[in-house]
Each structure stands twice: as C-alpha cells, then as structure tokens.
Scaffold this motif. Structure first.
Motif, PDB file in Angstrom:
ATOM      1  N   ARG A 146       0.828  -1.202   0.000  1.00 18.16           N
ATOM      2  CA  ARG A 146       0.000   0.000   0.000  1.00 18.16           C
ATOM      3  C   ARG A 146       0.861   1.249   0.000  1.00 18.16           C
ATOM      4  O   ARG A 146       1.977   1.254   0.491  1.00 18.16           O
ATOM      5  N   ARG A 147       0.273   2.306  -0.573  1.00 25.39           N
ATOM      6  CA  ARG A 147       0.947   3.601  -0.668  1.00 25.39           C
ATOM      7  C   ARG A 147      -0.082   4.688  -0.377  1.00 25.39           C
ATOM      8  O   ARG A 147      -1.164   4.721  -0.971  1.00 25.39           O
ATOM      9  N   TYR A 148       0.235   5.594   0.544  1.00 26.63           N
ATOM     10  CA  TYR A 148      -0.653   6.696   0.908  1.00 26.63           C
ATOM     11  C   TYR A 148      -0.828   7.616  -0.298  1.00 26.63           C
ATOM     12  O   TYR A 148       0.142   8.013  -0.931  1.00 26.63           O
ATOM     13  N   ILE A 149      -2.085   7.935  -0.626  1.00 26.59           N
ATOM     14  CA  ILE A 149      -2.357   8.808  -1.773  1.00 26.59           C
ATOM     15  C   ILE A 149      -3.147  10.052  -1.397  1.00 26.59           C
ATOM     16  O   ILE A 149      -3.524  10.818  -2.265  1.00 26.59           O
ATOM     17  N   GLY A 150      -3.418  10.262  -0.108  1.00 23.07           N
ATOM     18  CA  GLY A 150      -4.108  11.476   0.300  1.00 23.07           C
ATOM     19  C   GLY A 150      -5.249  11.224   1.261  1.00 23.07           C
ATOM     20  O   GLY A 150      -5.347  10.173   1.887  1.00 23.07           O
ATOM     21  N   THR A 151      -6.125  12.204   1.344  1.00 24.63           N
ATOM     22  CA  THR A 151      -7.225  12.191   2.305  1.00 24.63           C
ATOM     23  C   THR A 151      -8.511  12.626   1.633  1.00 24.63           C
ATOM     24  O   THR A 151      -8.488  13.493   0.752  1.00 24.63           O
ATOM     25  N   ILE A 152      -9.622  12.037   2.045  1.00 26.69           N
ATOM     26  CA  ILE A 152     -10.942  12.510   1.648  1.00 26.69           C
ATOM     27  C   ILE A 152     -11.615  13.027   2.909  1.00 26.69           C
ATOM     28  O   ILE A 152     -11.671  12.332   3.921  1.00 26.69           O
ATOM     29  N   PHE A 153     -12.101  14.265   2.849  1.00 25.30           N
ATOM     30  CA  PHE A 153     -12.789  14.870   3.982  1.00 25.30           C
ATOM     31  C   PHE A 153     -14.292  14.743   3.761  1.00 25.30           C
ATOM     32  O   PHE A 153     -14.789  15.069   2.688  1.00 25.30           O
ATOM     33  N   ALA A 154     -14.998  14.247   4.764  1.00 25.57           N
ATOM     34  CA  ALA A 154     -16.452  14.058   4.686  1.00 25.57           C
ATOM     35  C   ALA A 154     -17.114  14.976   5.707  1.00 25.57           C
ATOM     36  O   ALA A 154     -16.743  14.977   6.879  1.00 25.57           O
ATOM     37  N   ARG A 155     -18.096  15.735   5.251  1.00 28.34           N
ATOM     38  CA  ARG A 155     -18.808  16.659   6.134  1.00 28.34           C
ATOM     39  C   ARG A 155     -20.300  16.590   5.833  1.00 28.34           C
ATOM     40  O   ARG A 155     -20.705  16.613   4.676  1.00 28.34           O
ATOM     41  N   GLN A 156     -21.105  16.500   6.869  1.00 29.90           N
ATOM     42  CA  GLN A 156     -22.561  16.512   6.711  1.00 29.90           C
ATOM     43  C   GLN A 156     -23.010  17.947   6.491  1.00 29.90           C
ATOM     44  O   GLN A 156     -22.608  18.845   7.233  1.00 29.90           O
ATOM     45  N   THR A 157     -23.827  18.173   5.467  1.00 31.14           N
ATOM     46  CA  THR A 157     -24.359  19.501   5.178  1.00 31.14           C
ATOM     47  C   THR A 157     -25.879  19.439   5.156  1.00 31.14           C
ATOM     48  O   THR A 157     -26.468  18.353   5.247  1.00 31.14           O
ATOM     49  N   LYS A 158     -26.517  20.584   4.986  1.00 30.61           N
ATOM     50  CA  LYS A 158     -27.979  20.631   4.894  1.00 30.61           C
ATOM     51  C   LYS A 158     -28.490  19.837   3.695  1.00 30.61           C
ATOM     52  O   LYS A 158     -29.591  19.324   3.710  1.00 30.61           O
ATOM     53  N   ARG A 159     -27.680  19.740   2.649  1.00 29.09           N
ATOM     54  CA  ARG A 159     -28.093  19.054   1.418  1.00 29.09           C
ATOM     55  C   ARG A 159     -27.584  17.627   1.312  1.00 29.09           C
ATOM     56  O   ARG A 159     -27.762  16.983   0.297  1.00 29.09           O
ATOM     57  N   GLY A 160     -26.909  17.136   2.326  1.00 28.55           N
ATOM     58  CA  GLY A 160     -26.396  15.768   2.296  1.00 28.55           C
ATOM     59  C   GLY A 160     -24.913  15.717   2.617  1.00 28.55           C
ATOM     60  O   GLY A 160     -24.339  16.677   3.122  1.00 28.55           O
ATOM     61  N   LEU A 161     -24.297  14.609   2.302  1.00 32.59           N
ATOM     62  CA  LEU A 161     -22.891  14.387   2.607  1.00 32.59           C
ATOM     63  C   LEU A 161     -22.004  15.025   1.548  1.00 32.59           C
ATOM     64  O   LEU A 161     -22.163  14.772   0.354  1.00 32.59           O
ATOM     65  N   LEU A 162     -21.058  15.852   1.988  1.00 29.86           N
ATOM     66  CA  LEU A 162     -20.102  16.493   1.100  1.00 29.86           C
ATOM     67  C   LEU A 162     -18.773  15.768   1.237  1.00 29.86           C
ATOM     68  O   LEU A 162     -18.256  15.617   2.343  1.00 29.86           O
ATOM     69  N   LEU A 163     -18.223  15.295   0.124  1.00 28.86           N
ATOM     70  CA  LEU A 163     -16.927  14.611   0.098  1.00 28.86           C
ATOM     71  C   LEU A 163     -15.934  15.480  -0.657  1.00 28.86           C
ATOM     72  O   LEU A 163     -16.180  15.877  -1.797  1.00 28.86           O
ATOM     73  N   ILE A 164     -14.801  15.793  -0.005  1.00 32.50           N
ATOM     74  CA  ILE A 164     -13.781  16.646  -0.606  1.00 32.50           C
ATOM     75  C   ILE A 164     -12.491  15.844  -0.700  1.00 32.50           C
ATOM     76  O   ILE A 164     -11.824  15.617   0.310  1.00 32.50           O
ATOM     77  N   PRO A 165     -12.127  15.371  -1.888  1.00 31.53           N
ATOM     78  CA  PRO A 165     -10.885  14.595  -2.035  1.00 31.53           C
ATOM     79  C   PRO A 165      -9.658  15.489  -2.146  1.00 31.53           C
ATOM     80  O   PRO A 165      -9.687  16.519  -2.805  1.00 31.53           O
ATOM     81  N   ARG A 166      -8.607  15.099  -1.489  1.00 30.01           N
ATOM     82  CA  ARG A 166      -7.283  15.721  -1.606  1.00 30.01           C
ATOM     83  C   ARG A 166      -6.310  14.572  -1.872  1.00 30.01           C
ATOM     84  O   ARG A 166      -5.660  14.070  -0.973  1.00 30.01           O
ATOM     85  N   LEU A 167      -6.267  14.128  -3.129  1.00 34.52           N
ATOM     86  CA  LEU A 167      -5.494  12.952  -3.507  1.00 34.52           C
ATOM     87  C   LEU A 167      -4.342  13.345  -4.421  1.00 34.52           C
ATOM     88  O   LEU A 167      -4.402  14.351  -5.125  1.00 34.52           O
ATOM     89  N   HIS A 168      -3.298  12.531  -4.435  1.00 35.97           N
ATOM     90  CA  HIS A 168      -2.133  12.792  -5.275  1.00 35.97           C
ATOM     91  C   HIS A 168      -1.534  11.467  -5.728  1.00 35.97           C
ATOM     92  O   HIS A 168      -1.855  10.407  -5.206  1.00 35.97           O
ATOM     93  N   GLY A 169      -0.686  11.528  -6.742  1.00 38.50           N
ATOM     94  CA  GLY A 169       0.006  10.337  -7.212  1.00 38.50           C
ATOM     95  C   GLY A 169      -0.834   9.389  -8.048  1.00 38.50           C
ATOM     96  O   GLY A 169      -0.450   8.239  -8.247  1.00 38.50           O
ATOM     97  N   LEU A 170      -1.971   9.853  -8.556  1.00 35.30           N
ATOM     98  CA  LEU A 170      -2.816   9.028  -9.428  1.00 35.30           C
ATOM     99  C   LEU A 170      -2.677   9.528 -10.865  1.00 35.30           C
ATOM    100  O   LEU A 170      -2.436  10.717 -11.089  1.00 35.30           O
ATOM    101  N   PRO A 171      -2.837   8.646 -11.846  1.00 34.42           N
ATOM    102  CA  PRO A 171      -2.800   9.110 -13.236  1.00 34.42           C
ATOM    103  C   PRO A 171      -3.891  10.150 -13.467  1.00 34.42           C
ATOM    104  O   PRO A 171      -4.942  10.117 -12.820  1.00 34.42           O
ATOM    105  N   SER A 172      -3.661  11.084 -14.375  1.00 40.43           N
ATOM    106  CA  SER A 172      -4.662  12.111 -14.645  1.00 40.43           C
ATOM    107  C   SER A 172      -5.918  11.487 -15.248  1.00 40.43           C
ATOM    108  O   SER A 172      -5.882  10.411 -15.832  1.00 40.43           O
TER     109      SER A 172
END
Length: 95
Positions: free
Chosen positions: A39-65
């Motif tokens: 395994r190799r660390y590729i970043g973090t996904i931040f999950a936050r509950q909002t009024k409209r549902g679950l918001l996922l914010i990816p901060r990933l690196h080292g993946l092909p475009s």
C-alpha cells in the motif's frame, strides 16, 4: 487502454474541526493497494454533513490524470485482500 487494478482503502478515521463555527468533518486517509498487498498513501478525503447531504472533498495525489469515481464499502477493513470490506454500502437498499 490498459486497466491497472488496485483498491482504495481506509485506515483508522480521524475527526477534526476546521473552525469552531464549522461542522466537524471526518478525515479519511486513502491508500492505493496493489494485488500483492503493498500500500501507498495517496491522500485524504474529507467528509462533512451539510444541509443538502454528505459532502466529500478529495485531496489525492500520485494518481494518473483523468476522471475518477468511487464507492463505499460496509466495513472499514482491507484484510483478506480487501474482502473483509464487505459489500457496497447501500443504506436504502437500492440494489
């Protein structure tokens, strides 16, 4: 087009709050895991509950475009070559 097979997995989850005014977000560490279990660390996904549902914010690196998609599993485990993750998370049983 050549398809590279790998799994994105989560390890222990951490809570944090960006500010006292913001709702807490869940930081989910992401790893690229090869078929042989490396395994190799590729970043973090931040999950936050909002009024409209679950918001996922990816901060990933080292993946092909290119565009990415993902899905969630029932269990936060990658043991037994990720089979311990269980089926896909589907709380409303949509199939």
């Amino acid at each position: 087009m050549r398809l590279t097979k790998y799994f994105l997995v989560t390890l222990p989850l951490l809570f944090f709050s960006a500010t006292s005014m913001a709702r807490p977000a869940l930081a989910i560490k992401m790893y690229k895991v090869s078929r042989n279990g490396r395994r190799r660390y590729i970043g973090t996904i931040f999950a936050r509950q909002t009024k409209r549902g679950l918001l996922l914010i990816p901060r990933l690196h080292g993946l092909p475009s290119g565009y990415r998609g993902f899905h969630l599993h029932k269990n936060p485990s990658c043991k037994n070559f990720a089979k311990a993750a269980g089926g896909h998370w589907d709380p409303k049983k949509t199939g």
